[in-house]
Design a protein around this motif. Structure first.
Motif, PDB file in Angstrom:
ATOM      1  N   THR A  86       0.847  -1.190   0.000  1.00 44.41           N
ATOM      2  CA  THR A  86       0.000   0.000   0.000  1.00 44.41           C
ATOM      3  C   THR A  86       0.880   1.236   0.000  1.00 44.41           C
ATOM      4  O   THR A  86       1.902   1.281   0.684  1.00 44.41           O
ATOM      5  CB  THR A  86      -0.916   0.021   1.245  1.00 44.41           C
ATOM      6  N   LYS A  87       0.476   2.246  -0.792  1.00 40.26           N
ATOM      7  CA  LYS A  87       1.223   3.502  -0.811  1.00 40.26           C
ATOM      8  C   LYS A  87       0.261   4.677  -0.906  1.00 40.26           C
ATOM      9  O   LYS A  87      -0.560   4.747  -1.820  1.00 40.26           O
ATOM     10  CB  LYS A  87       2.194   3.542  -1.993  1.00 40.26           C
ATOM     11  N   ARG A  88       0.355   5.579   0.083  1.00 40.33           N
ATOM     12  CA  ARG A  88      -0.427   6.812   0.081  1.00 40.33           C
ATOM     13  C   ARG A  88       0.479   8.009  -0.122  1.00 40.33           C
ATOM     14  O   ARG A  88       1.574   8.068   0.420  1.00 40.33           O
ATOM     15  CB  ARG A  88      -1.166   6.975   1.410  1.00 40.33           C
ATOM     16  N   TYR A  89       0.011   8.953  -0.924  1.00 38.37           N
ATOM     17  CA  TYR A  89       0.640  10.260  -1.047  1.00 38.37           C
ATOM     18  C   TYR A  89      -0.392  11.275  -0.563  1.00 38.37           C
ATOM     19  O   TYR A  89      -1.276  11.691  -1.318  1.00 38.37           O
ATOM     20  CB  TYR A  89       1.034  10.559  -2.484  1.00 38.37           C
ATOM     21  N   GLY A  90      -0.333  11.638   0.721  1.00 35.05           N
ATOM     22  CA  GLY A  90      -1.363  12.509   1.274  1.00 35.05           C
ATOM     23  C   GLY A  90      -2.707  11.793   1.256  1.00 35.05           C
ATOM     24  O   GLY A  90      -2.859  10.694   1.796  1.00 35.05           O
ATOM     25  N   SER A  91      -3.682  12.401   0.599  1.00 39.41           N
ATOM     26  CA  SER A  91      -5.012  11.793   0.518  1.00 39.41           C
ATOM     27  C   SER A  91      -5.155  10.856  -0.670  1.00 39.41           C
ATOM     28  O   SER A  91      -6.193  10.215  -0.845  1.00 39.41           O
ATOM     29  CB  SER A  91      -6.075  12.900   0.407  1.00 39.41           C
ATOM     30  N   THR A  92      -4.112  10.757  -1.502  1.00 43.39           N
ATOM     31  CA  THR A  92      -4.172   9.910  -2.694  1.00 43.39           C
ATOM     32  C   THR A  92      -3.670   8.505  -2.384  1.00 43.39           C
ATOM     33  O   THR A  92      -2.556   8.327  -1.879  1.00 43.39           O
ATOM     34  CB  THR A  92      -3.316  10.502  -3.834  1.00 43.39           C
ATOM     35  N   LEU A  93      -4.497   7.528  -2.679  1.00 45.93           N
ATOM     36  CA  LEU A  93      -4.123   6.123  -2.492  1.00 45.93           C
ATOM     37  C   LEU A  93      -3.623   5.586  -3.830  1.00 45.93           C
ATOM     38  O   LEU A  93      -4.403   5.257  -4.714  1.00 45.93           O
ATOM     39  CB  LEU A  93      -5.329   5.321  -1.996  1.00 45.93           C
ATOM     40  N   ALA A  94      -2.296   5.518  -3.989  1.00 48.09           N
ATOM     41  CA  ALA A  94      -1.704   5.119  -5.278  1.00 48.09           C
ATOM     42  C   ALA A  94      -1.689   3.608  -5.454  1.00 48.09           C
ATOM     43  O   ALA A  94      -1.887   3.103  -6.561  1.00 48.09           O
ATOM     44  CB  ALA A  94      -0.281   5.673  -5.385  1.00 48.09           C
ATOM     45  N   VAL A  95      -1.422   2.880  -4.383  1.00 47.26           N
ATOM     46  CA  VAL A  95      -1.404   1.410  -4.409  1.00 47.26           C
ATOM     47  C   VAL A  95      -2.170   0.930  -3.187  1.00 47.26           C
ATOM     48  O   VAL A  95      -1.942   1.416  -2.077  1.00 47.26           O
ATOM     49  CB  VAL A  95       0.033   0.863  -4.397  1.00 47.26           C
ATOM     50  N   ASN A  96      -3.075  -0.029  -3.387  1.00 44.53           N
ATOM     51  CA  ASN A  96      -4.022  -0.396  -2.345  1.00 44.53           C
ATOM     52  C   ASN A  96      -4.007  -1.898  -2.066  1.00 44.53           C
ATOM     53  O   ASN A  96      -4.559  -2.686  -2.833  1.00 44.53           O
ATOM     54  CB  ASN A  96      -5.435   0.041  -2.757  1.00 44.53           C
ATOM     55  N   ILE A 148      -3.117  -4.635 -12.932  1.00 43.44           N
ATOM     56  CA  ILE A 148      -3.650  -3.830 -11.840  1.00 43.44           C
ATOM     57  C   ILE A 148      -4.450  -2.661 -12.390  1.00 43.44           C
ATOM     58  O   ILE A 148      -4.314  -2.275 -13.550  1.00 43.44           O
ATOM     59  CB  ILE A 148      -2.536  -3.322 -10.893  1.00 43.44           C
ATOM     60  N   GLY A 149      -5.290  -2.098 -11.549  1.00 47.48           N
ATOM     61  CA  GLY A 149      -6.061  -0.913 -11.881  1.00 47.48           C
ATOM     62  C   GLY A 149      -6.416  -0.167 -10.612  1.00 47.48           C
ATOM     63  O   GLY A 149      -6.807  -0.789  -9.611  1.00 47.48           O
ATOM     64  N   LYS A 150      -6.227   1.165 -10.635  1.00 49.65           N
ATOM     65  CA  LYS A 150      -6.475   1.987  -9.448  1.00 49.65           C
ATOM     66  C   LYS A 150      -5.753   1.434  -8.225  1.00 49.65           C
ATOM     67  O   LYS A 150      -6.275   1.435  -7.097  1.00 49.65           O
ATOM     68  CB  LYS A 150      -7.976   2.107  -9.180  1.00 49.65           C
ATOM     69  N   GLY A 151      -4.540   0.925  -8.465  1.00 48.20           N
ATOM     70  CA  GLY A 151      -3.702   0.455  -7.368  1.00 48.20           C
ATOM     71  C   GLY A 151      -4.046  -0.900  -6.817  1.00 48.20           C
ATOM     72  O   GLY A 151      -3.424  -1.350  -5.856  1.00 48.20           O
ATOM     73  N   GLN A 152      -5.018  -1.598  -7.412  1.00 47.38           N
ATOM     74  CA  GLN A 152      -5.433  -2.893  -6.904  1.00 47.38           C
ATOM     75  C   GLN A 152      -5.222  -3.985  -7.947  1.00 47.38           C
ATOM     76  O   GLN A 152      -5.248  -3.716  -9.151  1.00 47.38           O
ATOM     77  CB  GLN A 152      -6.910  -2.858  -6.497  1.00 47.38           C
ATOM     78  N   LEU A 153      -5.046  -5.216  -7.465  1.00 46.59           N
ATOM     79  CA  LEU A 153      -4.870  -6.341  -8.369  1.00 46.59           C
ATOM     80  C   LEU A 153      -6.186  -6.660  -9.066  1.00 46.59           C
ATOM     81  O   LEU A 153      -7.226  -6.816  -8.436  1.00 46.59           O
ATOM     82  CB  LEU A 153      -4.390  -7.578  -7.588  1.00 46.59           C
ATOM     83  N   ILE A 154      -6.115  -6.742 -10.404  1.00 52.75           N
ATOM     84  CA  ILE A 154      -7.274  -7.160 -11.199  1.00 52.75           C
ATOM     85  C   ILE A 154      -7.149  -8.624 -11.574  1.00 52.75           C
ATOM     86  O   ILE A 154      -8.113  -9.380 -11.503  1.00 52.75           O
ATOM     87  CB  ILE A 154      -7.396  -6.286 -12.469  1.00 52.75           C
TER      88      ILE A 154
END
Length: 311
Positions: free
Chosen positions: A8-18, A200-206
């Motif tokens: 998981t990686k957050r940049y402030g309020s942005t969730l880049a990898v979930n 992946i898409g939107k930081g999540q595994l598809i």
């Protein structure tokens, strides 16, 4: 092997990898696919310890990247082809990297020859074309003769000959038992290069599967049939519960394989001129499966995705 767990990686309020988990096996080329902004580059940076995960971890051969002693001997990576001092020659750049990991100087000349840069090794890297910079980046990745290799868009700027070269080169590296993890937007090239996929898409595994399974999951296989007796054959197939679409002088049949179609035609004494399975493409499958994971759609993209779903 690369093993990501709950990354998981957050940049402030942005969730880049979930909460991303996947594995990359050795002995194969594994493609890393996703729409723009899906989190591919961020994930690769976390694998290499360039970004710290907010949660989760990535292990390479059972170790975190910062635990590797002389990491270039274990992991080689090309993330940014232009990451080199512009006034430094290609040879000097590689010599500096080799000294930092106690790699013999002779190895520099070997990798320059491998990527075809020997003749320009003394020239400033700042004057290189994108294609030449890509080759220099690949040379740097190979410098420590590592078991694990990561490539982010490695064919950018390469001509058709160069693209063919890198495809065969990555496949050869995998055949030697190495772990090869490569991201690319050229889906037609990935279809020819990668045995396995991590999507992946939107930081999540598809999806994580073989390339063949990924395409089959999205695209219904059909069979193209030509016969001088199409109307009679069409009726026989419909009676056997096949889905039949007229395509000019042929029929496109779904819900039935070619062997069954041939048996039906033979039992009805109908002549066949063509019986060819039609399979979907990686591009079709990618557009269909990642459609909901794209943040911004243009009108043309929406039309293309709709057409892919219909096919």
């Amino acid at each position: 092997m690369i093993e990501a767990t709950g990354l998981t990686k957050r940049y402030g309020s942005t969730l880049a990898v979930n909460n991303l988990s996947f594995s990359v096996a050795s002995g194969k080329v594994t493609g890393f696919l996703g729409p723009n902004g899906a989190g591919k580059s961020t994930t690769m940076r976390m694998i290499l310890g360039l970004d710290n995960p907010t949660a989760g971890q990535v292990r390479i051969g059972g170790k975190l990247y910062h635990e590797l002693k002389e990491p270039l001997r274990t992991v080689g990576a090309l993330l940014d082809a232009k990451w080199v001092h512009p006034n430094r020659s290609a040879r000097a750049h590689l010599q500096w990297m080799a000294r930092s990991n106690r790699i013999p100087a002779a190895r520099v000349e070997e990798v320059l020859d491998t990527v075809g840069l020997t003749s320009v090794a003394g020239k400033r890297a700042g004057g290189f074309s994108l294609g030449m910079s890509q080759r220099l980046g690949i040379a740097a990745a190979l410098l420590g003769d590592p078991e694990v290799l990561l490539f982010d868009e490695p064919v950018n700027g390469l001509d058709p000959e160069g693209i063919l070269w890198i495809r065969k080169f990555m496949q050869r590296l995998a055949s030697e038992g190495r772990t090869v993890f490569v991201s690319s937007h050229l889906l037609s090239e990935m279809a020819l290069t990668a045995t396995d996929l991590v999507v992946i898409g939107k930081g999540q595994l598809i999806a994580q599967s073989t390339t063949e399974e990924f395409v089959a999951r999205a695209a219904e296989n059909t069979v193209k049939v030509r016969s001088p007796q199409l109307p009679a054959l069409r009726q026989q197939l419909i009676s056997a519960s096949a889905q039949v679409t007229d395509a000019g002088e042929a029929l496109i049949v779904s819900g039935m394989d070619s062997a069954k179609i041939g048996e039906i035609a033979a039992s009805a004494n109908l002549v066949l001129h063509e019986l060819s399975p039609q399979t979907g493409s990686l591009e079709q499958a990618f557009m269909q499966i990642t459609g909901d994971a794209v943040e911004y759609h243009t009108g043309l993209e929406a039309e293309a995705r709709q057409a892919a779903a219909i096919r």
